[in-house]
Write a protein that holds these residues in place. Sequence first.
Motif, mmCIF file in Angstrom:
data_model
loop_
_atom_site.group_PDB
_atom_site.id
_atom_site.type_symbol
_atom_site.label_atom_id
_atom_site.label_comp_id
_atom_site.label_asym_id
_atom_site.label_seq_id
_atom_site.Cartn_x
_atom_site.Cartn_y
_atom_site.Cartn_z
ATOM 1 N N ASP A 118 10.560 4.368 1.480
ATOM 2 C CA ASP A 118 11.617 5.483 0.781
ATOM 3 C C ASP A 118 12.529 4.499 0.121
ATOM 4 N N ALA A 119 13.291 3.549 0.734
ATOM 5 C CA ALA A 119 14.496 2.693 0.274
ATOM 6 C C ALA A 119 13.826 2.043 -1.250
ATOM 7 N N GLU A 120 12.694 1.555 -1.175
ATOM 8 C CA GLU A 120 12.373 0.837 -2.342
ATOM 9 C C GLU A 120 11.455 1.817 -3.244
ATOM 10 N N GLY A 121 11.530 3.062 -3.172
ATOM 11 C CA GLY A 121 11.028 3.948 -4.235
ATOM 12 C C GLY A 121 9.561 3.698 -4.311
ATOM 13 N N LEU A 122 8.736 3.180 -3.183
ATOM 14 C CA LEU A 122 7.218 3.092 -2.964
ATOM 15 C C LEU A 122 6.344 4.126 -2.513
ATOM 16 N N SER A 123 7.116 5.311 -2.297
ATOM 17 C CA SER A 123 6.371 6.328 -1.666
ATOM 18 C C SER A 123 6.170 7.488 -2.966
ATOM 19 N N ASP A 124 6.690 7.080 -3.961
ATOM 20 C CA ASP A 124 6.241 8.264 -5.036
ATOM 21 C C ASP A 124 4.896 7.903 -5.633
ATOM 22 N N ILE A 125 3.828 8.554 -5.322
ATOM 23 C CA ILE A 125 2.559 8.568 -5.657
ATOM 24 C C ILE A 125 1.917 9.593 -6.565
ATOM 25 N N SER A 126 1.953 9.774 -7.815
ATOM 26 C CA SER A 126 1.207 10.947 -8.428
ATOM 27 C C SER A 126 -0.097 11.059 -8.146
ATOM 28 N N GLU A 127 -0.318 12.355 -8.510
ATOM 29 C CA GLU A 127 -1.788 12.749 -8.342
ATOM 30 C C GLU A 127 -2.797 11.851 -8.843
ATOM 31 N N ASP A 161 -0.954 7.771 2.847
ATOM 32 C CA ASP A 161 -0.308 6.735 3.744
ATOM 33 C C ASP A 161 -0.746 5.374 3.713
ATOM 34 N N TYR A 162 -2.071 5.298 3.719
ATOM 35 C CA TYR A 162 -2.451 3.904 3.622
ATOM 36 C C TYR A 162 -2.267 3.282 2.310
ATOM 37 N N ILE A 163 -2.201 3.952 1.143
ATOM 38 C CA ILE A 163 -1.766 3.276 -0.115
ATOM 39 C C ILE A 163 -0.321 3.012 0.053
ATOM 40 N N ILE A 164 0.585 3.949 0.491
ATOM 41 C CA ILE A 164 1.940 3.468 0.515
ATOM 42 C C ILE A 164 2.136 2.043 1.576
ATOM 43 N N SER A 165 1.276 2.197 2.760
ATOM 44 C CA SER A 165 1.702 1.005 3.420
ATOM 45 C C SER A 165 1.228 -0.324 2.650
ATOM 46 N N GLN A 166 0.021 -0.110 1.944
ATOM 47 C CA GLN A 166 -0.329 -1.389 1.197
ATOM 48 C C GLN A 166 0.706 -1.820 0.017
ATOM 49 N N ARG A 167 1.066 -0.801 -0.574
ATOM 50 C CA ARG A 167 2.414 -1.146 -1.523
ATOM 51 C C ARG A 167 3.645 -2.012 -0.857
ATOM 52 N N VAL A 168 3.932 -1.151 0.434
ATOM 53 C CA VAL A 168 5.234 -1.951 1.178
ATOM 54 C C VAL A 168 4.881 -3.338 1.338
ATOM 55 N N LEU A 169 3.508 -3.513 2.267
ATOM 56 C CA LEU A 169 3.320 -4.996 2.458
ATOM 57 C C LEU A 169 3.098 -5.760 1.254
ATOM 58 N N ALA A 170 2.836 -5.301 0.096
ATOM 59 C CA ALA A 170 2.732 -6.004 -0.946
ATOM 60 C C ALA A 170 4.177 -6.454 -1.554
ATOM 61 N N TRP A 171 4.894 -5.577 -1.203
ATOM 62 C CA TRP A 171 6.496 -5.474 -1.622
ATOM 63 C C TRP A 171 7.075 -6.646 -0.735
ATOM 64 N N LEU A 172 6.837 -6.508 0.385
ATOM 65 C CA LEU A 172 7.262 -7.602 1.427
ATOM 66 C C LEU A 172 6.940 -8.807 1.201
ATOM 67 N N ALA A 173 5.613 -9.016 0.777
ATOM 68 C CA ALA A 173 4.969 -10.401 0.522
ATOM 69 C C ALA A 173 5.772 -10.870 -0.571
ATOM 70 N N GLU A 174 5.873 -10.068 -1.722
ATOM 71 C CA GLU A 174 6.586 -10.522 -3.224
ATOM 72 C C GLU A 174 8.181 -10.823 -2.890
ATOM 73 N N ASN A 175 8.637 -10.267 -2.039
ATOM 74 C CA ASN A 175 10.005 -10.317 -1.853
ATOM 75 C C ASN A 175 10.584 -11.033 -0.575
ATOM 76 N N ASN A 176 9.699 -11.840 0.119
ATOM 77 C CA ASN A 176 10.041 -12.530 1.318
ATOM 78 C C ASN A 176 9.305 -13.817 1.334
ATOM 79 N N SER A 177 9.711 -14.729 2.199
ATOM 80 C CA SER A 177 8.917 -15.920 2.184
ATOM 81 C C SER A 177 8.624 -16.137 3.671
ATOM 82 N N VAL A 178 7.573 -16.909 4.055
ATOM 83 C CA VAL A 178 7.145 -17.341 5.146
ATOM 84 C C VAL A 178 7.271 -18.897 5.063
ATOM 85 N N ALA A 179 8.018 -19.440 6.028
ATOM 86 C CA ALA A 179 7.863 -20.931 6.269
ATOM 87 C C ALA A 179 6.617 -21.362 6.843
#
Length: 180
Positions: A118-127, A161-179
Amino acid sequence: DILAEIESEYTTPDEAYAGVRNMLEEAAVEEYNNSIEDAILTQVLNNCEFKEPPQNLVDINVAAFRENMEGYASVYGMDFATFLSMLYGISEAEFNTYAREIGVKAAQQTIALEAIADAEGLSDISEEELSAEAEAYIAGNNRYATVDEMYGDVGKDSFRDYIISQRVLAWLAENNSVAE
């Protein structure tokens, strides 16, 4: 020739080696990406403060976890209590306690992913986008022949919901780093 005997899609040993190498490389990349997503998601969840999640969401996750485990028991031809005892060394009561913990964690993960979406606008999915995602999913999955068959099994809202979660996971991976 052995490739013909085993009805391989490859016609030469070099093709077979290249094909197996490609398959192993793809599996390694997928495993690496999954471990990065898991690490980032774990960090996100560790930094969240949760209230007690809604009981219905916990119950849904507990039921899904139990159904999955009961499926394994039936594959082994065992009743559930015997399966738990023989394979995991736990009683059904201990399983229920563990399943509740799993249900709470899964509910918290759902809440966190929804908040990020919701915060990142990733939940808007058109038909149209959802249809394209569904077609791509069944094209890469031998479980379903049609989108309607998949929706009949998992539900359109659950797939969304699955697609939204995949979008969020991809967004998290793109916008964060892991040591490493």
